[in-house]
Design an enzyme around this catalytic site. Structure first.
Site, mmCIF file in Angstrom:
data_model
loop_
_atom_site.group_PDB
_atom_site.id
_atom_site.type_symbol
_atom_site.label_atom_id
_atom_site.label_comp_id
_atom_site.label_asym_id
_atom_site.label_seq_id
_atom_site.Cartn_x
_atom_site.Cartn_y
_atom_site.Cartn_z
ATOM 1 N N ASP A 211 -5.143 3.244 12.023
ATOM 2 C CA ASP A 211 -5.205 1.974 11.311
ATOM 3 C C ASP A 211 -5.830 0.957 12.275
ATOM 4 O O ASP A 211 -5.138 0.196 12.927
ATOM 5 C CB ASP A 211 -3.769 1.569 10.918
ATOM 6 C CG ASP A 211 -3.752 0.528 9.822
ATOM 7 O OD1 ASP A 211 -4.827 0.166 9.330
ATOM 8 O OD2 ASP A 211 -2.643 0.077 9.462
ATOM 9 N N SER B 38 0.851 -1.188 0.000
ATOM 10 C CA SER B 38 0.000 0.000 0.000
ATOM 11 C C SER B 38 0.888 1.241 0.000
ATOM 12 O O SER B 38 2.098 1.154 0.169
ATOM 13 C CB SER B 38 -0.929 0.006 1.210
ATOM 14 O OG SER B 38 -0.216 0.366 2.354
ATOM 15 N N LYS C 236 2.649 1.421 15.768
ATOM 16 C CA LYS C 236 1.286 0.925 15.991
ATOM 17 C C LYS C 236 1.226 -0.019 17.183
ATOM 18 O O LYS C 236 0.171 -0.255 17.750
ATOM 19 C CB LYS C 236 0.791 0.204 14.732
ATOM 20 C CG LYS C 236 0.658 1.150 13.538
ATOM 21 C CD LYS C 236 0.242 0.459 12.255
ATOM 22 C CE LYS C 236 0.399 1.429 11.093
ATOM 23 N NZ LYS C 236 0.039 0.865 9.801
HETATM 24 O O1 LIG Z 1 3.821 2.669 8.028
HETATM 25 P P1 LIG Z 1 2.475 2.818 7.396
HETATM 26 O O2 LIG Z 1 2.449 3.920 6.386
HETATM 27 O O3 LIG Z 1 1.365 2.905 8.396
HETATM 28 O O4 LIG Z 1 2.212 1.401 6.710
HETATM 29 C C1 LIG Z 1 2.065 1.120 5.376
HETATM 30 C C2 LIG Z 1 3.173 0.287 4.818
HETATM 31 O O5 LIG Z 1 3.302 -0.980 5.469
HETATM 32 C C3 LIG Z 1 3.282 -2.018 4.514
HETATM 33 O O6 LIG Z 1 4.604 -2.275 4.120
HETATM 34 P P2 LIG Z 1 5.171 -3.417 3.147
HETATM 35 O O7 LIG Z 1 4.389 -3.365 1.874
HETATM 36 O O8 LIG Z 1 5.052 -4.748 3.789
HETATM 37 O O9 LIG Z 1 6.608 -3.094 2.890
HETATM 38 C C4 LIG Z 1 2.365 -1.439 3.473
HETATM 39 O O10 LIG Z 1 2.351 -2.065 2.230
HETATM 40 C C5 LIG Z 1 2.810 -0.007 3.387
HETATM 41 O O11 LIG Z 1 3.874 0.174 2.532
HETATM 42 N N1 LIG Z 2 -3.559 -1.483 7.063
HETATM 43 C C1 LIG Z 2 -2.393 -1.815 6.498
HETATM 44 C C2 LIG Z 2 -1.190 -1.721 7.185
HETATM 45 C C3 LIG Z 2 -0.038 -2.055 6.527
HETATM 46 N N2 LIG Z 2 -0.099 -2.452 5.255
HETATM 47 C C4 LIG Z 2 -1.257 -2.530 4.610
HETATM 48 O O1 LIG Z 2 -1.298 -2.898 3.414
HETATM 49 N N3 LIG Z 2 -2.404 -2.216 5.223
#
Ligand SMILES: O=P(O)(O)OC[C@H]1O[C@H](OP(=O)(O)O)[C@H](O)[C@@H]1O
Ligand SMILES: Nc1ccnc(=O)[nH]1
Length: 505
Positions: free
Chosen positions: A257, A195, A289
């Protein structure tokens, strides 16, 4: 009532129309209500926006989605009449008063999210319902399955498919850019969707986008994974669990989240790409988190249980989230650090250790190797992971960057120096994120921060602590102002904040 279409060349992200206030009053609708729009026997339900003065009487402003669906041109006559809110709104209200959703209710809400049938405020209420009231495990399972079933899925006929995902929350978490090529170079398949930023200053999709196109269809994800072993795609551009990105869009401005959404968001994406073995990174630490290892363990148990219910073999790594991973935060800076580390096969130990540890966990749970960490290390040190990332970038559509030092970083910069001698005793994650966001990240790719000193490192008076990068001078100013009042890096003995705050004018 008959009105004439005025096509608005704007993508609203949902079926929405703009009505003149007097026309709206005449058919008895207000902002956020629904109407049915009919043209030549075809019809859609749309959310009403009231356009005071902007749309004249007898006209209806239609956004691109509706214009395309009904094949509307400027001046076409359409019929409109009010309809009631979808029953999902009633279900959401029920949750807000503390009740449990049924499987059917959750399916109906998620379908309405995907179809754009919920107004922003209703979607926000759905997220807040989870945040304030919560969901039990059945509800989480039903929501996850509904998210998978309302989108497309991938099936691989051959190969061992694995995947990784982080729950996010720790700044600078660019590890996927190292883990995916390590796994892909081993012969396992890793069709990773990520994401964009939720609570951080750069999500993996934002970071990867500096180097390559991340907008891919399900077919492209499958084709590139079979060709190179892996991809890093933005989940929001695919039709994989399409409710996810729509929910994330309302979470982002609130920087929340909720636990049920987090579990479903991550696991729906893993389930839909056909992964058999999944590693989940749970960063724990202040300002993330998850504040403690105990809390991380509880969440890990929930991921494993949800995996069991979906038929996925899930293992979690509770990781050190007490300070940023590596030294950079922000899309371009993070892409630079990841690529540089792969090029030089050395770099920040927090970045390398974490990446090798999670790649190693995937090797172990998939039965590929018992000495997972050592295998990951060998692939990293051989340069194969670097070559593999370049190959994946080419296959996804390169942004023309061949080496890390070609990556453009924001030209406006400011170095915060230490005012005294000592050692770094803390780095405050949330302040680092806020600082990088004020500087323009993740939207301005070149914005972010470089952390010169991490916890335990010694500083002399005048040594640089953190450099802020921005693409525009005014954003840099805002970021500097914030950093002066809220120092993100704490040197021993330093005052964190004054209360009541006192400003010299
Ligand atoms: O830190 P925040 O922005 O809350 O979390 C979102 C991030 O955590 C996950 O990381 P990954 O894709 O496993 O590398 C999501 O895909 C996104 O890049
Ligand atoms: N809610 C989420 C946390 C981290 N990665 C995600 O794709 N979605």
């Amino acid at each position: 009532m008959k009105v004439r279409a005025a096509v608005l060349p704007i993508n609203a992200g949902k079926f929405a129309v703009a009505l003149n206030q007097d026309d709206a009053a005449e058919i008895g609708v207000s902002e956020g209500d629904r109407i049915r729009v009919i043209k030549s026997g075809k019809s859609v339900s749309a959310i009403v926006q009231i356009a005071f003065g902007l749309i004249s009487r007898g006209k209806i402003g239609v956004y691109e989605e509706i214009a395309a669906e009904l094949n509307l041109k400027d001046g076409d006559e359409v019929d409109i009449y009010p309809i009631s809110r979808p029953s999902s709104v009633e279900f959401i209200r029920k949750k807000l008063s503390g009740k449990k959703y049924s499987r059917e209710e959750l399916y109906s809400i998620i379908s309405d999210v995907v179809d754009g049938n919920l107004a922003e405020v209703e979607l926000t209420a759905f997220v807040l319902g989870s945040y304030l009231v919560g969901m039990d495990f059945d509800e989480i399972e039903w929501m996850t399955k509904a998210m998978i079933d309302t989108g497309e899925a991938i099936e691989f006929e051959k190969g061992v498919v694995v995947d990784k995902h982080s729950i996010g929350g720790v700044p600078g978490n660019k590890v996927s850019l190292l883990i995916v090529p390590i796994i892909a170079a081993s012969g396992l398949l890793i069709p990773k969707t990520a994401s964009r930023a939720i609570t951080s200053a750069s999500g993996t999709a934002d970071t990867m986008e500096v180097l390559a196109d991340v907008n891919m269809s399900v077919e492209e994800i499958k084709e590139i994974t079979l060709k190179t072993g892996g991809v890093i795609a933005w989940g929001g551009a695919t039709n994989i669990a399409p409710a996810d990105d729509k929910i994330i869009r309302v979470e982002y401005p609130l920087s929340i989240d909720p636990r049920p959404q987090l579990l479903a968001s991550v696991m729906a994406k893993k389930g839909a790409v056909g992964a058999r073995h999944v590693a989940i990174d749970i960063p724990a630490g202040n300002g993330t988190k998850i504040s403690s290892v105990e809390e991380g363990r509880k969440l890990a148990g929930e991921f494993v249980e949800l995996g069991r219910r979906l038929g996925l073999n899930v293992s979690c790594a509770i990781t050190n989230g007490s300070q940023p991973v590596g030294r950079t935060v922000g899309p371009a800076l993070e892409a630079w650090e990841a690529l540089k580390t792969l090029e030089e096969r050395k770099g920040s130990s927090s970045l390398i250790e974490k990446s090798l540890g999670i790649a190693g966990l995937l090797f172990e749970i998939s039965g590929f190797a018992q000495d997972g960490y050592d295998r990951a290390k060998m692939i990293f040190e051989s340069g194969k992971a670097h070559q593999k990332l370049l190959e994946i970038i080419q296959a996804q559509g390169s942004k023309g960057i061949l080496k890390s030092d070609d990556i453009p970083i924001g030209e406006e910069k400011y170095v915060i120096e230490s005012k005294f001698e000592g050692a770094v005793v803390d780095i405050l994650n949330q302040r680092v994120v806020r600082l990088a966001r004020l500087a323009g990240a993740p939207k301005d790719k070149g914005a972010g921060v470089y952390i010169h000193r991490k916890r335990g490192e010694v500083v002399k008076k005048g040594d640089p602590l953190i450099t802020i990068y921005a693409e525009t001078a005014w954003k840099l100013e805002k970021a500097i102002e914030y950093a002066m009042e809220n120092p993100p890096i704490v040197v021993s003995g330093m005052i964190l904040e004054k209360y009541p705050s006192f400003k010299v004018v």
